[in-house]
Design a protein around this motif. Structure first.
Motif, short mmCIF file in Angstrom:
data_model
loop_
_atom_site.label_atom_id
_atom_site.label_comp_id
_atom_site.label_asym_id
_atom_site.label_seq_id
_atom_site.Cartn_x
_atom_site.Cartn_y
_atom_site.Cartn_z
N SER A 54 83.01 33.97 45.43
CA SER A 54 81.92 33.09 44.99
C SER A 54 81.17 32.46 46.16
O SER A 54 80.00 32.10 46.03
N LEU A 55 81.84 32.32 47.31
CA LEU A 55 81.14 31.77 48.48
C LEU A 55 79.98 32.64 48.93
O LEU A 55 78.98 32.14 49.43
N LYS A 56 80.11 33.94 48.75
CA LYS A 56 79.09 34.87 49.23
C LYS A 56 78.34 35.57 48.11
O LYS A 56 77.67 36.56 48.35
N PHE A 57 78.41 35.06 46.91
CA PHE A 57 77.69 35.66 45.79
C PHE A 57 76.19 35.52 46.03
O PHE A 57 75.67 34.41 46.15
N ALA A 85 68.74 33.14 42.16
CA ALA A 85 68.01 33.78 41.06
C ALA A 85 68.50 33.25 39.72
O ALA A 85 67.69 32.99 38.81
N LEU A 86 69.79 33.07 39.57
CA LEU A 86 70.33 32.56 38.31
C LEU A 86 70.04 31.07 38.12
O LEU A 86 69.75 30.63 37.01
N GLY A 125 73.15 21.79 33.79
CA GLY A 125 72.96 23.21 33.51
C GLY A 125 73.36 24.07 34.70
O GLY A 125 74.01 25.11 34.55
N GLU A 126 72.97 23.62 35.89
CA GLU A 126 73.36 24.34 37.11
C GLU A 126 74.87 24.31 37.30
O GLU A 126 75.48 25.32 37.66
N LEU A 177 77.28 27.57 37.51
CA LEU A 177 78.12 27.84 38.68
C LEU A 177 79.60 27.92 38.29
O LEU A 177 80.32 28.79 38.78
N LEU A 178 80.04 27.02 37.42
CA LEU A 178 81.43 27.06 36.96
C LEU A 178 81.70 28.32 36.15
O LEU A 178 82.77 28.93 36.28
N GLY A 179 80.75 28.70 35.33
CA GLY A 179 80.91 29.91 34.54
C GLY A 179 81.04 31.15 35.41
O GLY A 179 81.90 32.02 35.17
N ILE A 180 80.20 31.24 36.44
CA ILE A 180 80.29 32.37 37.37
C ILE A 180 81.64 32.38 38.08
O ILE A 180 82.30 33.41 38.19
N PHE A 181 82.07 31.20 38.53
CA PHE A 181 83.37 31.12 39.20
C PHE A 181 84.50 31.50 38.24
O PHE A 181 85.43 32.21 38.63
#
Length: 161
Positions: A49-52, A57-58, A67-68, A72-76
């Protein structure tokens, strides 16, 4: 310590209590190998996730800080689920035990996972945008200088256990 002070301390530490209890239940239900896989998956998810490269863009499609933070939590969490699944399939199933067998080791592993999630929450993930852990938790985990040591602690627990 009077009752009001105890209740206040518990409210401020609710985040830690909920996270620790969740990991302890997982450990008791599925064993030490599962929590070990989760801890290793969290480390790998953190690195990924550090280098995603697609965060900007998302994030441009969200509105507001909450919302952000949720995005970010969802991606992690997706990274953590995938990497944990990877470790479940790669590492051999060494520990076949009953729920309370090796109870103290399970408590240590649940504590290690809690430390890792709490450290990530303060320094890498926007969890504190959604909830506000109390001052004892902030005192323990909020310092930038202690982040390295909180990242190292679960590795030491894995080594010991």
């Amino acid at each position: 310590m009077d009752t009001a002070s105890l209740v206040g301390f518990l409210q401020e530490s609710l985040f830690l209590i909920v996270v620790f209890t969740s990991f302890l239940v997982i450990t008791l239900a599925f064993g030490r190998q599962t929590i070990t896989n989760i801890i290793l998956g969290l480390y790998l998810a953190f690195l990924i996730s550090l280098k995603f490269p697609y965060y900007n863009a998302l994030l441009s499609k969200t509105n507001g800080v909450k919302g952000e933070a949720i995005l970010l939590l969802g991606i992690f969490l997706i990274f953590a689920a995938v990497t944990t699944f990877l470790f479940i399939h790669v590492l051999p199933r060494e520990y076949d035990e009953k729920a309370f067998e090796g109870f103290w080791k399970k408590i240590l592993l649940a504590g290690a996972a809690t430390v890792l999630v709490t450290a990530f929450s303060y320094h890498a993930l926007p969890v504190t945008e959604l909830i506000t852990p109390g001052s004892p938790v902030t005192f323990l985990f909020g310092s930038e200088h202690s982040f390295f040591w909180w990242l190292l602690a679960p590795i030491l627990v894995l080594f010991i256990v």
